[in-house]
Design a protein around this motif. Structure first.
Motif, short mmCIF file in Angstrom:
data_model
loop_
_atom_site.label_atom_id
_atom_site.label_comp_id
_atom_site.label_asym_id
_atom_site.label_seq_id
_atom_site.Cartn_x
_atom_site.Cartn_y
_atom_site.Cartn_z
N TYR A 93 0.83 -1.21 0.00
CA TYR A 93 0.00 0.00 0.00
C TYR A 93 0.86 1.26 0.00
N SER A 94 1.96 1.22 0.71
CA SER A 94 2.80 2.41 0.81
C SER A 94 3.46 2.76 -0.52
N ILE A 95 3.72 1.77 -1.36
CA ILE A 95 4.31 2.04 -2.67
C ILE A 95 3.44 3.00 -3.46
N HIS A 96 2.15 2.76 -3.46
CA HIS A 96 1.23 3.61 -4.21
C HIS A 96 0.97 4.93 -3.47
N MET A 97 0.88 4.86 -2.17
CA MET A 97 0.59 6.06 -1.39
C MET A 97 1.74 7.06 -1.43
N VAL A 98 2.98 6.59 -1.52
CA VAL A 98 4.13 7.51 -1.57
C VAL A 98 4.03 8.40 -2.80
N SER A 99 3.72 7.82 -3.94
CA SER A 99 3.60 8.62 -5.17
C SER A 99 2.48 9.64 -5.05
N GLU A 100 1.35 9.22 -4.52
CA GLU A 100 0.22 10.14 -4.37
C GLU A 100 0.56 11.25 -3.38
N PHE A 101 1.24 10.90 -2.30
CA PHE A 101 1.65 11.89 -1.32
C PHE A 101 2.62 12.91 -1.93
N CYS A 102 3.59 12.41 -2.70
CA CYS A 102 4.58 13.30 -3.31
C CYS A 102 3.92 14.26 -4.30
N ILE A 103 3.00 13.75 -5.09
CA ILE A 103 2.32 14.60 -6.08
C ILE A 103 1.48 15.66 -5.37
N ALA A 104 0.84 15.29 -4.28
CA ALA A 104 0.01 16.25 -3.55
C ALA A 104 0.85 17.23 -2.73
N ALA A 105 1.95 16.77 -2.17
CA ALA A 105 2.73 17.61 -1.26
C ALA A 105 3.63 18.61 -1.98
N SER A 106 4.10 18.29 -3.17
CA SER A 106 5.06 19.16 -3.85
C SER A 106 4.54 20.58 -4.06
N PRO A 107 3.35 20.78 -4.62
CA PRO A 107 2.89 22.17 -4.77
C PRO A 107 2.60 22.85 -3.44
N LEU A 108 2.16 22.08 -2.44
CA LEU A 108 1.90 22.67 -1.13
C LEU A 108 3.19 23.15 -0.48
N ILE A 109 4.26 22.38 -0.63
CA ILE A 109 5.57 22.79 -0.09
C ILE A 109 6.03 24.07 -0.79
N THR A 110 5.85 24.11 -2.09
CA THR A 110 6.26 25.30 -2.84
C THR A 110 5.46 26.52 -2.38
N LEU A 111 4.16 26.37 -2.24
CA LEU A 111 3.33 27.49 -1.80
C LEU A 111 3.68 27.94 -0.39
N PHE A 112 3.95 26.99 0.48
CA PHE A 112 4.23 27.33 1.88
C PHE A 112 5.58 28.01 2.05
N TYR A 113 6.61 27.49 1.41
CA TYR A 113 7.95 28.00 1.64
C TYR A 113 8.38 29.12 0.70
N VAL A 114 7.76 29.23 -0.44
CA VAL A 114 8.21 30.22 -1.41
C VAL A 114 7.22 31.39 -1.50
N MET A 115 6.37 31.50 -0.51
CA MET A 115 5.48 32.66 -0.46
C MET A 115 6.32 33.90 -0.18
N PRO A 116 5.83 35.06 -0.56
CA PRO A 116 6.59 36.27 -0.28
C PRO A 116 6.87 36.42 1.22
N TYR A 117 8.07 36.80 1.51
CA TYR A 117 8.51 36.95 2.90
C TYR A 117 7.87 38.23 3.47
N LYS A 118 7.18 38.08 4.60
CA LYS A 118 6.48 39.23 5.18
C LYS A 118 6.94 39.45 6.61
N LYS A 119 7.92 40.30 6.77
CA LYS A 119 8.36 40.70 8.12
C LYS A 119 8.82 42.10 8.10
#
Length: 119
Positions: A93-119
């Motif tokens: 089960y984890s073989i298939h879930m890893v791919s789905e997790f990676c596809i879902a997580a990649s854009p979220l990581i990009t949005l979270f960490y590469v958002m404009p810096y606000k301080k």
């Protein structure tokens, strides 16, 4: 289980997955390291805000490199399962879930960490 993995249609897919994931992981690490070196060399020439945004970008690249390693792990687990070296329902089960997790997580990581810096 596939008895002869080398003569199956799965072999090119496994090789393609491993080559793609390994190349992307390596590329992410090389670019991240180059940015980190640039930040260290040019720290007195750039503003704190620019430096902070570049550091966020390096963190995002590093995490995405880890996602590539997860895909490599999934491909290796698949091969081990096909050769009956390691068999586990959780692993299957984890073989298939890893791919789905990676596809879902990649854009979220990009949005979270590469958002404009606000301080």
């Amino acid at each position: 289980a596939i008895l002869n993995l080398t003569n199956s249609l799965a072999a090119p897919a496994i090789i393609w997955t491993i080559l793609t994931a390994a190349t992307m992981s390596l590329l992410n690490l090389v670019v991240g390291r180059a940015i980190f070196r640039f930040l260290n060399d040019q720290s007195h020439h750039i503003s704190k805000r620019t430096r902070a945004s570049h550091e966020q970008f390096v963190v995002a690249l590093s995490i995405q490199a880890v996602l590539g390693q997860l895909i490599l792990f999934a491909a290796l687990s698949y091969v081990l399962g096909q050769f009956d070296i390691v068999r586990s329902p959780v692993m299957e089960y984890s073989i298939h879930m890893v791919s789905e997790f990676c596809i879902a997580a990649s854009p979220l990581i990009t949005l979270f960490y590469v958002m404009p810096y606000k301080k």
